[in-house]
Design a protein around this motif. Structure first.
Motif, PDB file in Angstrom:
ATOM      1  N   ASP A 142       0.843  -1.192   0.000  1.00 51.02           N
ATOM      2  CA  ASP A 142       0.000   0.000   0.000  1.00 51.02           C
ATOM      3  C   ASP A 142       0.890   1.260   0.000  1.00 51.02           C
ATOM      4  OD1 ASP A 142      -1.923   1.925   0.269  1.00 51.02           O
ATOM      5  OD2 ASP A 142      -2.865   1.058   2.050  1.00 51.02           O
ATOM      6  N   PRO A 143       1.434   1.598  -1.168  1.00 50.54           N
ATOM      7  CA  PRO A 143       2.362   2.740  -1.254  1.00 50.54           C
ATOM      8  C   PRO A 143       1.728   4.054  -0.791  1.00 50.54           C
ATOM      9  CG  PRO A 143       2.351   1.485  -3.302  1.00 50.54           C
ATOM     10  CD  PRO A 143       1.251   0.939  -2.466  1.00 50.54           C
ATOM     11  N   GLU A 144       0.434   4.209  -1.051  1.00 51.05           N
ATOM     12  CA  GLU A 144      -0.228   5.464  -0.658  1.00 51.05           C
ATOM     13  C   GLU A 144      -0.215   5.627   0.866  1.00 51.05           C
ATOM     14  OE1 GLU A 144      -1.215   7.795  -2.975  1.00 51.05           O
ATOM     15  OE2 GLU A 144      -0.130   6.354  -4.222  1.00 51.05           O
ATOM     16  N   LYS A 145      -0.379   4.526   1.558  1.00 53.52           N
ATOM     17  CA  LYS A 145      -0.374   4.574   3.021  1.00 53.52           C
ATOM     18  C   LYS A 145       1.006   5.007   3.520  1.00 53.52           C
ATOM     19  CE  LYS A 145      -1.023   1.604   7.057  1.00 53.52           C
ATOM     20  NZ  LYS A 145       0.123   0.675   7.206  1.00 53.52           N
ATOM     21  N   VAL A 146       2.043   4.474   2.866  1.00 52.64           N
ATOM     22  CA  VAL A 146       3.407   4.849   3.257  1.00 52.64           C
ATOM     23  C   VAL A 146       3.595   6.352   3.068  1.00 52.64           C
ATOM     24  CG1 VAL A 146       5.858   4.538   2.765  1.00 52.64           C
ATOM     25  CG2 VAL A 146       4.313   2.573   2.641  1.00 52.64           C
ATOM     26  N   LYS A 147       3.108   6.861   1.951  1.00 57.27           N
ATOM     27  CA  LYS A 147       3.243   8.305   1.683  1.00 57.27           C
ATOM     28  C   LYS A 147       2.520   9.128   2.743  1.00 57.27           C
ATOM     29  CE  LYS A 147       3.584   7.653  -3.266  1.00 57.27           C
ATOM     30  NZ  LYS A 147       2.820   7.714  -4.518  1.00 57.27           N
ATOM     31  N   ARG A 148       1.316   8.675   3.086  1.00 60.53           N
ATOM     32  CA  ARG A 148       0.553   9.394   4.125  1.00 60.53           C
ATOM     33  C   ARG A 148       1.335   9.397   5.439  1.00 60.53           C
ATOM     34  NH1 ARG A 148      -3.947   6.839   2.026  1.00 60.53           N
ATOM     35  NH2 ARG A 148      -3.944   5.264   3.680  1.00 60.53           N
ATOM     36  N   GLU A 149       1.885   8.244   5.794  1.00 59.21           N
ATOM     37  CA  GLU A 149       2.638   8.154   7.050  1.00 59.21           C
ATOM     38  C   GLU A 149       3.841   9.097   7.045  1.00 59.21           C
ATOM     39  OE1 GLU A 149       1.773   3.464   8.182  1.00 59.21           O
ATOM     40  OE2 GLU A 149       3.711   4.045   7.372  1.00 59.21           O
ATOM     41  N   LEU A 150       4.482   9.213   5.891  1.00 57.74           N
ATOM     42  CA  LEU A 150       5.715  10.015   5.811  1.00 57.74           C
ATOM     43  C   LEU A 150       5.466  11.513   5.885  1.00 57.74           C
ATOM     44  CD1 LEU A 150       7.910   8.057   3.276  1.00 57.74           C
ATOM     45  CD2 LEU A 150       8.382   8.474   5.682  1.00 57.74           C
ATOM     46  N   THR A 151       4.229  11.937   5.586  1.00 54.15           N
ATOM     47  CA  THR A 151       3.963  13.377   5.678  1.00 54.15           C
ATOM     48  C   THR A 151       4.210  13.854   7.104  1.00 54.15           C
ATOM     49  OG1 THR A 151       1.615  12.977   6.097  1.00 54.15           O
ATOM     50  CG2 THR A 151       2.247  13.405   3.816  1.00 54.15           C
ATOM     51  N   GLU A 152       4.035  12.943   8.076  1.00 58.58           N
ATOM     52  CA  GLU A 152       4.277  13.302   9.478  1.00 58.58           C
ATOM     53  C   GLU A 152       5.746  13.634   9.726  1.00 58.58           C
ATOM     54  OE1 GLU A 152       2.780  10.700  12.515  1.00 58.58           O
ATOM     55  OE2 GLU A 152       1.070  10.182  11.223  1.00 58.58           O
ATOM     56  N   TYR A 153       6.591  13.196   8.835  1.00 58.78           N
ATOM     57  CA  TYR A 153       8.023  13.454   8.995  1.00 58.78           C
ATOM     58  C   TYR A 153       8.505  14.471   7.963  1.00 58.78           C
ATOM     59  CZ  TYR A 153       7.361   9.348  11.780  1.00 58.78           C
ATOM     60  OH  TYR A 153       6.883   8.478  12.716  1.00 58.78           O
ATOM     61  N   ASN A 154       7.551  15.223   7.457  1.00 60.39           N
ATOM     62  CA  ASN A 154       7.864  16.272   6.472  1.00 60.39           C
ATOM     63  C   ASN A 154       8.470  15.731   5.191  1.00 60.39           C
ATOM     64  OD1 ASN A 154       6.861  18.640   7.574  1.00 60.39           O
ATOM     65  ND2 ASN A 154       8.603  18.752   8.998  1.00 60.39           N
ATOM     66  N   LEU A 155       8.168  14.500   4.858  1.00 57.04           N
ATOM     67  CA  LEU A 155       8.566  13.966   3.563  1.00 57.04           C
ATOM     68  C   LEU A 155       7.291  13.863   2.730  1.00 57.04           C
ATOM     69  CD1 LEU A 155      11.092  11.218   4.712  1.00 57.04           C
ATOM     70  CD2 LEU A 155      11.643  13.402   3.651  1.00 57.04           C
ATOM     71  N   VAL A 156       7.103  14.849   1.875  1.00 60.25           N
ATOM     72  CA  VAL A 156       5.847  14.973   1.138  1.00 60.25           C
ATOM     73  C   VAL A 156       6.130  14.904  -0.362  1.00 60.25           C
ATOM     74  CG1 VAL A 156       3.824  16.453   0.746  1.00 60.25           C
ATOM     75  CG2 VAL A 156       4.980  16.478   2.982  1.00 60.25           C
ATOM     76  N   PRO A 157       5.433  14.009  -1.071  1.00 60.85           N
ATOM     77  CA  PRO A 157       5.674  13.881  -2.512  1.00 60.85           C
ATOM     78  C   PRO A 157       5.324  15.158  -3.271  1.00 60.85           C
ATOM     79  CG  PRO A 157       3.941  12.358  -1.765  1.00 60.85           C
ATOM     80  CD  PRO A 157       4.440  13.070  -0.568  1.00 60.85           C
ATOM     81  N   GLU A 158       5.984  15.319  -4.399  1.00 64.42           N
ATOM     82  CA  GLU A 158       5.738  16.520  -5.205  1.00 64.42           C
ATOM     83  C   GLU A 158       4.280  16.629  -5.618  1.00 64.42           C
ATOM     84  OE1 GLU A 158       8.859  15.757  -8.017  1.00 64.42           O
ATOM     85  OE2 GLU A 158      10.139  17.300  -7.133  1.00 64.42           O
ATOM     86  N   ALA A 159       3.665  15.493  -5.916  1.00 66.47           N
ATOM     87  CA  ALA A 159       2.264  15.492  -6.331  1.00 66.47           C
ATOM     88  C   ALA A 159       1.340  16.035  -5.240  1.00 66.47           C
ATOM     89  CB  ALA A 159       1.832  14.083  -6.726  1.00 66.47           C
ATOM     90  N   TRP A 160       1.809  15.992  -4.017  1.00 69.16           N
ATOM     91  CA  TRP A 160       1.009  16.501  -2.899  1.00 69.16           C
ATOM     92  C   TRP A 160       1.507  17.867  -2.439  1.00 69.16           C
ATOM     93  CZ3 TRP A 160       0.361  11.694   0.866  1.00 69.16           C
ATOM     94  CH2 TRP A 160      -0.237  10.641   0.142  1.00 69.16           C
TER      95      TRP A 160
END
Ligand code: GDP
Ligand code: MG
Length: 371
Positions: free
Chosen positions: A196-214
């Protein structure tokens, strides 16, 4: 590696320990007041609270002098391959990814030469080289940094798509940030049913790692080390980050760099894998790393082939050291062999004194007279 308790850190900053614990929580680390946190985590917390932290580098004076290189004139600087380290939680696929990249992008003729594990290798993508260094754990990364070595230009943080952010993922992010190294996130194991790559991305936003698309600026690549999916894309992104970072060095000067790993080989004597970071290392050079020294007798590239010289960002095996230098030790070459030997003598004496001091029982005058 170096650690500090939350309590001591708070005291040093004259800040309530509760505040520090709160900040740690924000950064994804749950800690109690008496808990030991590693140097990198402590650095980040302190930075976040407005403090500057200096990593202590203990080199003798001579070494400091030698390491203090004259700045290279811009006209002498040349593009060098980026040096990449893969970090992440255990079992998320660091080794698999390193292997997959190596097997896919090293030409067949070179492949035969790779018989044993070597701590570093290079691949070529679209005519440009990339150096991968296998730091055998996060602690090694910190240890190198504590010695003043900055080996990595880019950190790839691997996260398994079926597992998500785990404690060592956070640790890896903190290490990279403390070292001020750009991060590329590789979401691995996308071939797995539970991925579930999207879940990983959501989790990482908490660590200020945010994809360009977001709306963020972190590069994410979804890969599978097992199925060898999207590996060229990952290499592409590494080169992109390298372009922005403008990693350069001067190949026309005496070599210096870092020992990646070393061991005593029965037949060949001390063998060290070193990463040349500036200058060019040549067979015949007088080389020093800690208290190990010698004339470079022979050098092998990561495929085991003999080479006579190695430029910036090149990993090579070096034969000719008098002893086994520790991983993470800085190396450099000296033109004047006599001066080099003198320097080594001084280091030996200092080391022996230190060992003596450490082994001697510690008794203060108070202890002697107040019994
Ligand atoms: P490390 O501890 O981070 O070095 O992880 P490893 O590379 O040793 O991988 C841990 C386990 O995950 C091994 O059993 C690998 O075969 C498996 N693995 C690694 N990458 C992938 C992948 O992309 N897909 C799948 N399905 N399994 C993988
Ligand atoms: Mg591994």
């Amino acid at each position: 590696g170096d650690t500090i308790t939350v309590k001591t850190l708070a005291e040093k900053m004259r800040i309530n320990a509760g505040e520090v614990i709160k900040k740690l929580m924000e950064l994804g680390t749950l800690a109690t007041i008496n808990q030991e946190i590693d140097a990198d985590t402590a650095t980040i917390v302190a930075n976040e609270m407005g403090f500057e932290v200096q990593v202590k580098v203990e080199l003798d004076k001579e070494a400091q002098l030698m390491m203090k290189e004259p700045e290279d004139d811009a006209e002498n600087l040349r593009w060098r391959p980026p040096v990449v380290t893969i970090m992440g939680h255990v079992d998320h696929g660091k080794t698999s990814l390193l292997d997959a990249i190596r097997h896919t992008h090293v030409t067949a003729s070179e492949e035969g030469g790779i018989t044993q594990h070597i701590g570093a290798y290079q691949v070529e993508h679209k005519g440009r080289k990339i150096t991968f260094v296998d730091t055998p754990g996060h602690a090694a990364f910190t240890a190198m940094r504590a010695r003043g070595a900055k080996v990595t230009d880019i950190a790839i943080v691997v996260i398994a798509a079926d597992d998500g952010v785990m404690p060592q993922t956070v640790e890896a992010i903190n290490h990279a940030r403390a070292a001020d190294v750009p991060i590329i996130v590789a979401i691995n194991k996308i071939d797995k049913p539970g991925a579930d790559p999207e879940k990983v991305k959501r989790e990482l936003t908490e660590y200020n790692l945010v994809p360009e698309a977001w709306g963020g600026d972190t590069i994410f690549v979804e890969v599978s080390a097992k199925e060898k999916l999207n590996l060229p894309e990952l290499l592409e992104m590494i080169l992109l980050v390298a372009e922005v970072g403008e990693f350069k060095a001067n190949p026309n000067r005496a070599a210096r760099g870092t020992v990646i790993e070393a061991e005593l080989d029965k037949g060949r004597g001390p063998v060290a894998t070193v990463l040349v970071q500036n200058g060019t290392l040549r067979v015949g050079d007088f080389i020093i790393a800690g208290v190990a020294y010698g004339k470079v007798r022979a050098m092998m590239d990561y495929t085991g082939r003999r080479v006579s010289k190695a430029g910036p960002s090149t990993p090579v095996e070096v034969l000719g050291f008098s002893g086994v230098p520790p991983a993470g030790e800085l190396f450099y070459t000296v033109e004047d062999e006599k001066f080099g030997k003198q320097l080594i003598d001084e280091r030996f004496t200092k080391k022996r004194e230190e060992e003596f001091r450490l082994s001697a029982p510690k008794i203060s005058l108070d202890d002697l007279f107040n019994q």
